[in-house]
Scaffold this active site. Structure first.
Site, PDB file in Angstrom:
ATOM      1  N   ASP A  41       0.851  -1.189   0.000  1.00 53.23           N
ATOM      2  CA  ASP A  41       0.000   0.000   0.000  1.00 53.23           C
ATOM      3  C   ASP A  41       0.886   1.239   0.000  1.00 53.23           C
ATOM      4  O   ASP A  41       1.888   1.282   0.717  1.00 53.23           O
ATOM      5  CB  ASP A  41      -0.901  -0.009   1.247  1.00 53.23           C
ATOM      6  CG  ASP A  41      -2.019   1.002   1.176  1.00 53.23           C
ATOM      7  OD1 ASP A  41      -1.733   2.209   1.044  1.00 53.23           O
ATOM      8  OD2 ASP A  41      -3.181   0.590   1.272  1.00 53.23           O
ATOM      9  N   ILE A  42       0.530   2.248  -0.795  1.00 55.16           N
ATOM     10  CA  ILE A  42       1.359   3.468  -0.856  1.00 55.16           C
ATOM     11  C   ILE A  42       1.123   4.381   0.348  1.00 55.16           C
ATOM     12  O   ILE A  42       1.892   5.306   0.568  1.00 55.16           O
ATOM     13  CB  ILE A  42       1.163   4.251  -2.174  1.00 55.16           C
ATOM     14  CG1 ILE A  42      -0.283   4.710  -2.342  1.00 55.16           C
ATOM     15  CG2 ILE A  42       1.626   3.425  -3.359  1.00 55.16           C
ATOM     16  CD1 ILE A  42      -0.474   5.689  -3.485  1.00 55.16           C
ATOM     17  N   ASN A  98     -12.750  -3.110   3.213  1.00 53.42           N
ATOM     18  CA  ASN A  98     -13.654  -1.972   3.339  1.00 53.42           C
ATOM     19  C   ASN A  98     -14.629  -2.018   2.160  1.00 53.42           C
ATOM     20  O   ASN A  98     -14.212  -2.216   1.024  1.00 53.42           O
ATOM     21  CB  ASN A  98     -12.877  -0.649   3.306  1.00 53.42           C
ATOM     22  CG  ASN A  98     -11.901  -0.539   4.453  1.00 53.42           C
ATOM     23  OD1 ASN A  98     -12.202  -0.935   5.571  1.00 53.42           O
ATOM     24  ND2 ASN A  98     -10.723  -0.018   4.181  1.00 53.42           N
ATOM     25  N   VAL A 107     -10.648   3.016  -3.387  1.00 54.70           N
ATOM     26  CA  VAL A 107     -10.553   2.542  -4.768  1.00 54.70           C
ATOM     27  C   VAL A 107     -11.685   1.547  -5.015  1.00 54.70           C
ATOM     28  O   VAL A 107     -11.812   0.561  -4.286  1.00 54.70           O
ATOM     29  CB  VAL A 107      -9.183   1.865  -5.030  1.00 54.70           C
ATOM     30  CG1 VAL A 107      -9.115   1.318  -6.453  1.00 54.70           C
ATOM     31  CG2 VAL A 107      -8.048   2.843  -4.770  1.00 54.70           C
ATOM     32  N   HIS A 111     -10.560  -5.192  -2.601  1.00 59.92           N
ATOM     33  CA  HIS A 111      -9.194  -5.448  -2.149  1.00 59.92           C
ATOM     34  C   HIS A 111      -9.184  -5.779  -0.667  1.00 59.92           C
ATOM     35  O   HIS A 111      -9.982  -5.288   0.113  1.00 59.92           O
ATOM     36  CB  HIS A 111      -8.252  -4.276  -2.457  1.00 59.92           C
ATOM     37  CG  HIS A 111      -8.697  -2.948  -1.943  1.00 59.92           C
ATOM     38  ND1 HIS A 111      -9.721  -2.223  -2.507  1.00 59.92           N
ATOM     39  CD2 HIS A 111      -8.245  -2.201  -0.916  1.00 59.92           C
ATOM     40  CE1 HIS A 111      -9.876  -1.082  -1.850  1.00 59.92           C
ATOM     41  NE2 HIS A 111      -8.991  -1.044  -0.872  1.00 59.92           N
ATOM     42  N   HIS A 113      -6.871  -5.832   2.712  1.00 58.15           N
ATOM     43  CA  HIS A 113      -5.697  -5.251   3.365  1.00 58.15           C
ATOM     44  C   HIS A 113      -5.099  -6.296   4.306  1.00 58.15           C
ATOM     45  O   HIS A 113      -5.826  -6.891   5.105  1.00 58.15           O
ATOM     46  CB  HIS A 113      -6.080  -4.034   4.219  1.00 58.15           C
ATOM     47  CG  HIS A 113      -6.641  -2.893   3.464  1.00 58.15           C
ATOM     48  ND1 HIS A 113      -5.906  -1.774   3.172  1.00 58.15           N
ATOM     49  CD2 HIS A 113      -7.883  -2.688   2.954  1.00 58.15           C
ATOM     50  CE1 HIS A 113      -6.666  -0.918   2.511  1.00 58.15           C
ATOM     51  NE2 HIS A 113      -7.874  -1.452   2.370  1.00 58.15           N
TER      52      HIS A 113
END
Length: 125
Positions: A41-42, A98, A107, A111, A113
């Site tokens: 993750d950025i 989420n 986004v 996805h 995490h």
């Protein structure tokens, strides 16, 4: 109906995670197979913060179907393998999905995490 299809197509074309999966956008990858791609993750919320995304565009958990059950199971199996490879499985890690704006989904591509590498018991995010 046509509006929904057009919106879904636009989201796929403009989706940063789809671009990472197809290689047109860069990310620090940690895992990839025929079904999922994982990368750092950025904006990490923990020392180890990795995202695992289906290679096929699915906007959120709200759009999965019974036909996606094997893919969702694989998403979690890949997460377990990645946690092992990243050295965080022994001490523990958190898995978070989420769904929707109020839950913090930024986004619109499903996805998972993986958060670890620190004591997360008192962190809410």
């Amino acid at each position: 109906m046509a509006g929904t299809v057009l919106r879904a197509y636009y989201n796929m074309v403009d989706c940063i995670f789809c671009k990472i999966v197809d290689g047109t956008s860069k990310a620090e990858g940690v895992f990839r197979d025929e079904q999922v791609t994982a990368f750092h993750d950025i904006h990490p919320a923990a020392p180890k913060h990795i995202l695992v995304v289906p290679n096929r565009h699915i906007p959120s958990m709200n759009e999965i179907t019974p036909g996606d059950e094997a893919l969702i199971g694989h998403l979690f199996s890949a997460a377990r393998q990645i946690a092992e490879e990243q050295g965080i499985a022994g001490e523990g890690y958190r898995l978070v999905i989420n769904t929707g704006t109020y839950a913090g989904q930024v986004v619109p591509h499903l996805h998972l995490h993986i958060l670890g590498g620190a004591d997360l018991r008192h962190r809410t995010r």
